[in-house]
Design a protein around this motif. Structure first.
Motif, PDB file in Angstrom:
ATOM      1  N   ASP A  31      25.129  21.529  27.324  1.00 49.07           N
ATOM      2  CA  ASP A  31      26.187  20.566  27.637  1.00 49.07           C
ATOM      3  C   ASP A  31      26.742  20.822  29.033  1.00 49.07           C
ATOM      4  OD1 ASP A  31      25.903  19.414  25.174  1.00 49.07           O
ATOM      5  OD2 ASP A  31      27.587  20.467  24.253  1.00 49.07           O
ATOM      6  N   ASN A  32      27.358  19.809  29.607  1.00 47.57           N
ATOM      7  CA  ASN A  32      28.071  19.925  30.878  1.00 47.57           C
ATOM      8  C   ASN A  32      29.566  19.769  30.630  1.00 47.57           C
ATOM      9  OD1 ASN A  32      25.657  20.220  32.148  1.00 47.57           O
ATOM     10  ND2 ASN A  32      25.698  18.293  33.236  1.00 47.57           N
ATOM     11  N   VAL A  33      30.371  20.548  31.332  1.00 42.99           N
ATOM     12  CA  VAL A  33      31.814  20.519  31.137  1.00 42.99           C
ATOM     13  C   VAL A  33      32.532  20.494  32.484  1.00 42.99           C
ATOM     14  CG1 VAL A  33      31.756  21.721  28.911  1.00 42.99           C
ATOM     15  CG2 VAL A  33      31.938  23.048  31.026  1.00 42.99           C
ATOM     16  N   ASP A  34      33.743  19.927  32.469  1.00 45.97           N
ATOM     17  CA  ASP A  34      34.676  20.069  33.583  1.00 45.97           C
ATOM     18  C   ASP A  34      35.627  21.210  33.246  1.00 45.97           C
ATOM     19  OD1 ASP A  34      33.517  17.950  34.875  1.00 45.97           O
ATOM     20  OD2 ASP A  34      35.004  16.482  34.217  1.00 45.97           O
ATOM     21  N   ILE A  35      36.002  22.002  34.243  1.00 40.17           N
ATOM     22  CA  ILE A  35      36.848  23.172  34.016  1.00 40.17           C
ATOM     23  C   ILE A  35      38.196  22.964  34.710  1.00 40.17           C
ATOM     24  CG2 ILE A  35      37.048  25.672  34.279  1.00 40.17           C
ATOM     25  CD1 ILE A  35      34.029  25.848  34.383  1.00 40.17           C
ATOM     26  N   TYR A  36      39.271  23.104  33.912  1.00 38.89           N
ATOM     27  CA  TYR A  36      40.634  22.952  34.419  1.00 38.89           C
ATOM     28  C   TYR A  36      41.347  24.299  34.384  1.00 38.89           C
ATOM     29  CZ  TYR A  36      40.030  17.890  33.919  1.00 38.89           C
ATOM     30  OH  TYR A  36      39.589  16.594  34.037  1.00 38.89           O
ATOM     31  N   TRP A  37      42.168  24.539  35.405  1.00 40.46           N
ATOM     32  CA  TRP A  37      42.973  25.755  35.479  1.00 40.46           C
ATOM     33  C   TRP A  37      44.439  25.399  35.316  1.00 40.46           C
ATOM     34  CZ3 TRP A  37      46.762  27.054  39.157  1.00 40.46           C
ATOM     35  CH2 TRP A  37      47.245  28.372  39.087  1.00 40.46           C
ATOM     36  N   THR A  38      45.124  26.149  34.451  1.00 44.93           N
ATOM     37  CA  THR A  38      46.552  25.965  34.245  1.00 44.93           C
ATOM     38  C   THR A  38      47.251  27.287  34.519  1.00 44.93           C
ATOM     39  OG1 THR A  38      46.202  24.267  32.559  1.00 44.93           O
ATOM     40  CG2 THR A  38      48.365  25.308  32.614  1.00 44.93           C
ATOM     41  N   GLY A  39      48.243  27.263  35.390  1.00 43.47           N
ATOM     42  CA  GLY A  39      48.970  28.487  35.720  1.00 43.47           C
ATOM     43  C   GLY A  39      50.212  28.160  36.514  1.00 43.47           C
ATOM     44  N   SER A  40      50.837  29.197  37.002  1.00 41.49           N
ATOM     45  CA  SER A  40      52.059  29.038  37.789  1.00 41.49           C
ATOM     46  C   SER A  40      51.690  28.872  39.247  1.00 41.49           C
ATOM     47  CB  SER A  40      52.977  30.244  37.612  1.00 41.49           C
ATOM     48  OG  SER A  40      54.113  30.146  38.449  1.00 41.49           O
TER      49      SER A  40
ATOM     50  N   THR B 187      33.484  20.790  38.340  1.00 44.54           N
ATOM     51  CA  THR B 187      33.008  19.633  37.587  1.00 44.54           C
ATOM     52  C   THR B 187      31.528  19.791  37.245  1.00 44.54           C
ATOM     53  OG1 THR B 187      32.443  18.401  39.599  1.00 44.54           O
ATOM     54  CG2 THR B 187      34.669  18.131  38.735  1.00 44.54           C
ATOM     55  N   ASN B 188      31.151  19.220  36.088  1.00 41.08           N
ATOM     56  CA  ASN B 188      29.747  19.186  35.642  1.00 41.08           C
ATOM     57  C   ASN B 188      29.083  20.560  35.701  1.00 41.08           C
ATOM     58  OD1 ASN B 188      29.350  16.494  34.826  1.00 41.08           O
ATOM     59  ND2 ASN B 188      29.110  15.831  36.941  1.00 41.08           N
ATOM     60  N   VAL B 189      29.727  21.541  35.119  1.00 41.21           N
ATOM     61  CA  VAL B 189      29.166  22.888  35.034  1.00 41.21           C
ATOM     62  C   VAL B 189      28.361  22.984  33.739  1.00 41.21           C
ATOM     63  CG1 VAL B 189      29.677  25.346  34.951  1.00 41.21           C
ATOM     64  CG2 VAL B 189      31.085  23.824  36.354  1.00 41.21           C
ATOM     65  N   GLN B 190      27.148  23.506  33.820  1.00 43.09           N
ATOM     66  CA  GLN B 190      26.267  23.553  32.651  1.00 43.09           C
ATOM     67  C   GLN B 190      26.511  24.798  31.811  1.00 43.09           C
ATOM     68  OE1 GLN B 190      22.055  24.058  33.342  1.00 43.09           O
ATOM     69  NE2 GLN B 190      21.510  22.902  31.519  1.00 43.09           N
ATOM     70  N   LEU B 191      26.591  24.590  30.491  1.00 42.85           N
ATOM     71  CA  LEU B 191      26.683  25.709  29.557  1.00 42.85           C
ATOM     72  C   LEU B 191      25.275  26.188  29.228  1.00 42.85           C
ATOM     73  CD1 LEU B 191      29.342  24.432  26.970  1.00 42.85           C
ATOM     74  CD2 LEU B 191      29.713  25.806  29.011  1.00 42.85           C
ATOM     75  N   ILE B 192      25.067  27.487  29.279  1.00 42.06           N
ATOM     76  CA  ILE B 192      23.751  28.030  28.928  1.00 42.06           C
ATOM     77  C   ILE B 192      23.807  28.872  27.654  1.00 42.06           C
ATOM     78  CG2 ILE B 192      22.872  27.965  31.277  1.00 42.06           C
ATOM     79  CD1 ILE B 192      23.548  30.904  31.560  1.00 42.06           C
TER      80      ILE B 192
ATOM     81  N   SER C 127      40.586  25.699  30.682  1.00 46.72           N
ATOM     82  CA  SER C 127      40.295  24.756  29.599  1.00 46.72           C
ATOM     83  C   SER C 127      39.053  23.961  29.975  1.00 46.72           C
ATOM     84  CB  SER C 127      41.472  23.800  29.372  1.00 46.72           C
ATOM     85  OG  SER C 127      42.636  24.515  29.004  1.00 46.72           O
ATOM     86  N   LEU C 128      38.252  23.618  28.960  1.00 45.23           N
ATOM     87  CA  LEU C 128      37.005  22.898  29.184  1.00 45.23           C
ATOM     88  C   LEU C 128      37.115  21.479  28.647  1.00 45.23           C
ATOM     89  CD1 LEU C 128      34.458  25.659  28.057  1.00 45.23           C
ATOM     90  CD2 LEU C 128      35.580  25.379  30.271  1.00 45.23           C
ATOM     91  N   ALA C 129      36.532  20.539  29.360  1.00 44.14           N
ATOM     92  CA  ALA C 129      36.458  19.140  28.936  1.00 44.14           C
ATOM     93  C   ALA C 129      34.993  18.732  28.917  1.00 44.14           C
ATOM     94  CB  ALA C 129      37.256  18.237  29.875  1.00 44.14           C
ATOM     95  N   LEU C 130      34.513  18.294  27.751  1.00 52.96           N
ATOM     96  CA  LEU C 130      33.101  17.963  27.586  1.00 52.96           C
ATOM     97  C   LEU C 130      32.766  16.670  28.329  1.00 52.96           C
ATOM     98  CD1 LEU C 130      30.464  18.776  26.144  1.00 52.96           C
ATOM     99  CD2 LEU C 130      31.189  17.382  24.210  1.00 52.96           C
ATOM    100  N   VAL C 131      31.656  16.696  29.087  1.00 56.58           N
ATOM    101  CA  VAL C 131      31.191  15.533  29.843  1.00 56.58           C
ATOM    102  C   VAL C 131      30.131  14.814  29.021  1.00 56.58           C
ATOM    103  CG1 VAL C 131      30.108  14.747  31.985  1.00 56.58           C
ATOM    104  CG2 VAL C 131      31.668  16.699  32.018  1.00 56.58           C
ATOM    105  N   GLY C 132      30.204  13.485  28.971  1.00 59.23           N
ATOM    106  CA  GLY C 132      29.241  12.700  28.209  1.00 59.23           C
ATOM    107  C   GLY C 132      27.824  12.844  28.734  1.00 59.23           C
ATOM    108  N   VAL C 133      26.856  12.636  27.853  1.00 61.36           N
ATOM    109  CA  VAL C 133      25.445  12.807  28.226  1.00 61.36           C
ATOM    110  C   VAL C 133      25.044  11.828  29.320  1.00 61.36           C
ATOM    111  CG1 VAL C 133      23.068  12.679  27.382  1.00 61.36           C
ATOM    112  CG2 VAL C 133      24.854  13.663  25.930  1.00 61.36           C
TER     113      VAL C 133
END
Length: 292
Positions: free
Chosen positions: A161-170, A187-192, A233-239
């Motif tokens: 799958d491919n995901v977008d990665i979000y960072w939350t902090g101060s 953006t569009n980082v592949q999970l292995i 946090s990860l957000a799943l990208v559609g195929v």
């Protein structure tokens, strides 16, 4: 009376004979026409030009194969495949699939069904194991990200799958904002891999504790810094989603729709210039025009 009965009998027999004769002629004509049409069809088929589709030998799986299984010669068989429809990366030579010398063990990287073509992207190179190193392209590195049920998309992540990665902090005091901030960093980082599973044939949702992504060394540094200073946090990208997400950054004020108040205008103070002069026994300030 007997003469009449005999006459009726003779007439009946004559009619029956006529009917039989007509039926026999009809059946004979039908059979002759059927034979003529059959002969005509055979002649047309014999005279027709038959296009022969050229084929090439391709090796396919002889049974369902799962990730991590060793591929043996008993697991494949040769079939005739249309030459103009051969998938890229297939094998037409058994010695290319299983080299006769050196380490020739191959392992499954992607689940395959029975009679599916064996392709280079679905198996390891000869002598290579089915570990993460075989999933990494040149210049890429494996990096693990800690996740939970919320940040890991409720366990629906799968290797590949491919995901977008979000960072939350101060954000500290950047631009006067002392609250938290969420920013899209990759953006569009592949999970292995998900936990210790690198195969894509996962049957059910699993709440993972870590996911492993393929990233460049620069991305690894950014992700390490982000993971140590905040929450990822990860957000799943559609195929079929080939869009590229733009720069996204949300802070508390933007989330709540709070706009910063405009500063109050400052009152201009009239500049007064003076000079000191002596009048008798005292010194007084006398206004004079300002030159600057």
């Amino acid at each position: 009376m007997r003469a009449v009965f005999g006459l009726v009998l003779i007439v009946g027999v004559a009619l029956a004979g006529g009917a039989v004769y007509m039926a026999r002629n009809y059946i004979s004509a039908y059979q002759s026409e059927l034979a003529r049409q059959k002969q005509a069809a055979e002649e047309a088929l014999a005279n027709a030009k038959v296009d022969v589709i050229p084929t090439v030998t391709v090796y396919v799986s002889n049974r369902p194969l799962k990730y991590g299984e060793r591929l043996t010669q008993e697991d494949v068989r040769a079939v005739d495949w249309p030459e103009n429809a051969i998938p890229e990366g297939t094998f037409s030579d058994l010695t290319a699939l299983f080299p006769e010398s050196g380490a020739n063990e191959r392992y499954i990287l992607r689940t395959m069904e029975k009679d599916e073509a064996i392709m280079e992207v679905k198996i390891t190179r000869p002598g290579e194991s089915a570990g993460l190193t075989s999933r990494l392209e040149k210049g890429m590195r494996a990096f693990a990200i800690s996740v939970d049920v919320a940040s890991g998309v409720s366990g629906f992540l799968r290797p590949g799958d491919n995901v977008d990665i979000y960072w939350t902090g101060s954000s500290g005091t950047v631009e006067g904002n002392t609250g938290g901030i969420t920013k899209l960093i990759e953006t569009n980082v592949q999970l292995i891999a998900v936990d210790q599973t690198a195969g894509s044939d996962v049957a059910s949702a699993t709440i993972a504790r870590t996911v492993t992504v393929a990233a460049t060394p620069e991305q690894v540094a950014a992700l390490a810094q982000a993971q140590n200073t905040g929450r990822l946090s990860l957000a799943l990208v559609g195929v079929q989603d080939d869009s590229v997400a733009s720069a996204i950054e949300v802070d508390q004020r933007k989330l709540l729709g709070i706009t910063a108040a405009a500063p109050e205008p400052k009152e201009e103070v009239e500049q007064v210039c003076t000079t000191r002069i002596r009048r008798g026994g005292e010194i007084v300030n006398v206004p004079i025009p300002c030159t600057n």
